[in-house]
Design a protein around this motif. Structure first.
Motif, mmCIF file in Angstrom:
data_model
loop_
_atom_site.group_PDB
_atom_site.id
_atom_site.type_symbol
_atom_site.label_atom_id
_atom_site.label_comp_id
_atom_site.label_asym_id
_atom_site.label_seq_id
_atom_site.Cartn_x
_atom_site.Cartn_y
_atom_site.Cartn_z
ATOM 1 N N ALA A 282 0.842 -1.205 0.000
ATOM 2 C CA ALA A 282 0.000 0.000 0.000
ATOM 3 C C ALA A 282 0.872 1.249 0.000
ATOM 4 O O ALA A 282 0.555 2.238 -0.675
ATOM 5 C CB ALA A 282 -0.938 -0.008 1.200
ATOM 6 N N ALA A 283 2.002 1.208 0.709
ATOM 7 C CA ALA A 283 2.894 2.373 0.760
ATOM 8 C C ALA A 283 3.505 2.641 -0.618
ATOM 9 O O ALA A 283 3.616 3.796 -1.042
ATOM 10 C CB ALA A 283 3.993 2.138 1.799
ATOM 11 N N ALA A 285 2.154 1.815 -3.493
ATOM 12 C CA ALA A 285 1.055 2.300 -4.335
ATOM 13 C C ALA A 285 0.824 3.792 -4.101
ATOM 14 O O ALA A 285 0.667 4.563 -5.051
ATOM 15 C CB ALA A 285 -0.219 1.505 -4.043
ATOM 16 N N ARG A 286 0.835 4.190 -2.828
ATOM 17 C CA ARG A 286 0.645 5.614 -2.499
ATOM 18 C C ARG A 286 1.788 6.452 -3.046
ATOM 19 O O ARG A 286 1.579 7.479 -3.685
ATOM 20 C CB ARG A 286 0.578 5.789 -0.975
ATOM 21 C CG ARG A 286 -0.840 5.908 -0.428
ATOM 22 C CD ARG A 286 -0.842 6.484 0.984
ATOM 23 N NE ARG A 286 0.146 5.890 1.862
ATOM 24 C CZ ARG A 286 -0.006 4.734 2.517
ATOM 25 N NH1 ARG A 286 -1.128 4.052 2.375
ATOM 26 N NH2 ARG A 286 0.951 4.259 3.298
ATOM 27 N N ALA A 287 3.014 5.991 -2.822
ATOM 28 C CA ALA A 287 4.184 6.768 -3.236
ATOM 29 C C ALA A 287 4.206 6.962 -4.748
ATOM 30 O O ALA A 287 4.687 7.974 -5.245
ATOM 31 C CB ALA A 287 5.465 6.077 -2.767
ATOM 32 N N GLN A 288 3.714 5.982 -5.488
ATOM 33 C CA GLN A 288 3.783 6.058 -6.950
ATOM 34 C C GLN A 288 2.465 6.487 -7.589
ATOM 35 O O GLN A 288 2.367 6.527 -8.816
ATOM 36 C CB GLN A 288 4.240 4.707 -7.522
ATOM 37 C CG GLN A 288 5.602 4.293 -6.979
ATOM 38 C CD GLN A 288 6.291 3.233 -7.825
ATOM 39 O OE1 GLN A 288 5.755 2.758 -8.815
ATOM 40 N NE2 GLN A 288 7.491 2.877 -7.415
ATOM 41 N N SER A 289 1.458 6.774 -6.766
ATOM 42 C CA SER A 289 0.115 7.105 -7.272
ATOM 43 C C SER A 289 -0.327 6.096 -8.329
ATOM 44 O O SER A 289 -0.792 6.451 -9.404
ATOM 45 C CB SER A 289 0.076 8.501 -7.897
ATOM 46 O OG SER A 289 0.556 9.455 -6.998
ATOM 47 N N PRO A 291 -2.504 2.390 -8.616
ATOM 48 C CA PRO A 291 -3.240 1.347 -7.907
ATOM 49 C C PRO A 291 -2.464 0.023 -7.962
ATOM 50 O O PRO A 291 -1.934 -0.340 -9.012
ATOM 51 C CB PRO A 291 -4.560 1.215 -8.680
ATOM 52 C CG PRO A 291 -4.580 2.295 -9.696
ATOM 53 C CD PRO A 291 -3.218 2.899 -9.795
#
Ligand code: ADP
Ligand code: MG
Length: 327
Positions: A282-283, A285-289, A291
């Motif tokens: 999840a981290a 995914a967030r860092a790379q925008s 999904p």
């Protein structure tokens, strides 16, 4: 007899290919000699892959040259992404029916934009006359024990995919059937013609994943390779598959799972990771925008089982249950 005049092929190479990409320090000698000289680091493995695209087979003859230049490199970068490798050098074998400089310039624009985005140097190639065909060989590097392979999936792993699935397959259908596109339709066509290789995701996930593959032939077929080579099975929850708003709007209420899971050209990554790495994934995914969606689980029982909802199995129509569930 040899002359000192430049041949048209030579002029073409000098004009278009020699300075096409930004140079790298590890290219000791690039385009212009009989072969390139490349400095390979001692700590890494060299990662090598090649892909050919043939006119009328892998693309429509009237596709834009720029899109082709992009895609010829993108499908190779996607292979690097699936291994967790950092791409470094490419060679390009171009077979052209004629020398159309406008076409070559467009092709080079698409190729160079993507190459420079990922710091890939074009270090050589071959230019020949014949039916239009493009071959790119890509080289990359990965630390010795960090490569992601197809044979590493373990029972209990969660199965993830990056991005969204089924867009390119719908884009292909639209190209075959429609003349003018709405904005949503055009986005799906772009997903077919300009896939975005998930190189950064591959690098960020390589220490979390047990296995990975890139999706070129459709989720079922490609995940099938992972299962076979790892000696495991899996169950998939179709309702968890990540679908773009564009695909949903074009598809309407008629949910066509078989196209989503069997359509090709997604160029997303499918990875298996231990269940306790959910937070790390999840981290990333967030860092790379980007999904990165959990869609199923690796199981000991061989074969692939799909569920529309928990407890409600789904069988792909064209494959048939027998071929599908085991072998
Ligand atoms: P040779 O006859 O020794 O194979 P070529 O005349 O085919 O050499 O190529 C000359 C140089 O140009 C070589 O360094 C080759 O790698 C490079 N080259 C040829 N075609 C391409 C291309 N399409 N893209 C990049 N480099 C190319
Ligand atoms: Mg040659």
């Amino acid at each position: 007899m040899k002359t000192h005049k430049e041949t048209p092929e030579f002029a073409l190479i000098n004009q278009y290919f020699k300075q096409l990409t930004t140079p790298r320090q590890d290219v000791v000698l690039g385009i212009g000699d009989d072969a390139a000289l490349l400095q390979v680091s001692e700590q890494s493995l060299l990662v090598v892959s090649v892909d050919t695209m043939v006119s009328g087979v892998h693309f429509f003859e009237d596709v834009s040259a720029e899109a082709l230049g992009h895609k010829a490199l993108a499908v190779n970068l996607s292979d690097m992404a699936a291994m967790g490798a950092e791409p470094s050098w490419a060679t390009l074998a171009l077979t052209l029916p004629e020398v159309d400089e406008q076409w070559i310039a467009g092709f080079c624009r698409g190729f160079a934009e993507l190459a420079n985005r990922f710091n890939v140097s074009l270090v050589g190639g071959d230019t020949t006359r014949g039916p239009l065909s493009l071959t790119v060989q890509i080289h990359g590097m990965v630390a010795k024990d960090q490569a992601m392979r197809r044979d590493g999936a373990q029972v209990g792993d969660d199965i993830y995919v990056t991005g969204t699935l089924g867009d390119a397959a719908m884009g292909l259908r639209l190209l075959e059937s429609t003349q003018a596109f709405t904005a949503a339709q055009q986005k799906l066509v772009d997903r077919l013609e300009r896939p975005q290789p998930r190189v950064e995701a591959g690098i960020a996930l390589r220490n979390l994943a047990h296995s990975a593959i890139d999706l070129s032939d459709g989720l079922l077929a490609d995940l099938g390779h992972v299962l076979k080579q790892s000696g495991v099975g899996a169950s998939l929850q179709l309702e968890k598959l990540p679908l773009s708003t564009e695909l949903l709007s074009v598809m309407g209420d008629k949910m066509d799972w078989s196209r989503v899971v069997s359509g090709g050209d997604d160029y997303e990554l499918c990875l298996t990771m231990p269940a306790d790495r959910l937070g790390d994934v999840a981290a990333v995914a967030r860092a790379q925008s980007l999904p990165i969606t959990r869609i199923g689980r690796i199981e000991a029982d061989p074969g692939l089982r799909c569920f529309e909802k928990p407890g409600k199995p789904w069988y792909p129509p064209e494959l048939g249950f027998d071929h599908f569930s085991s072998d």
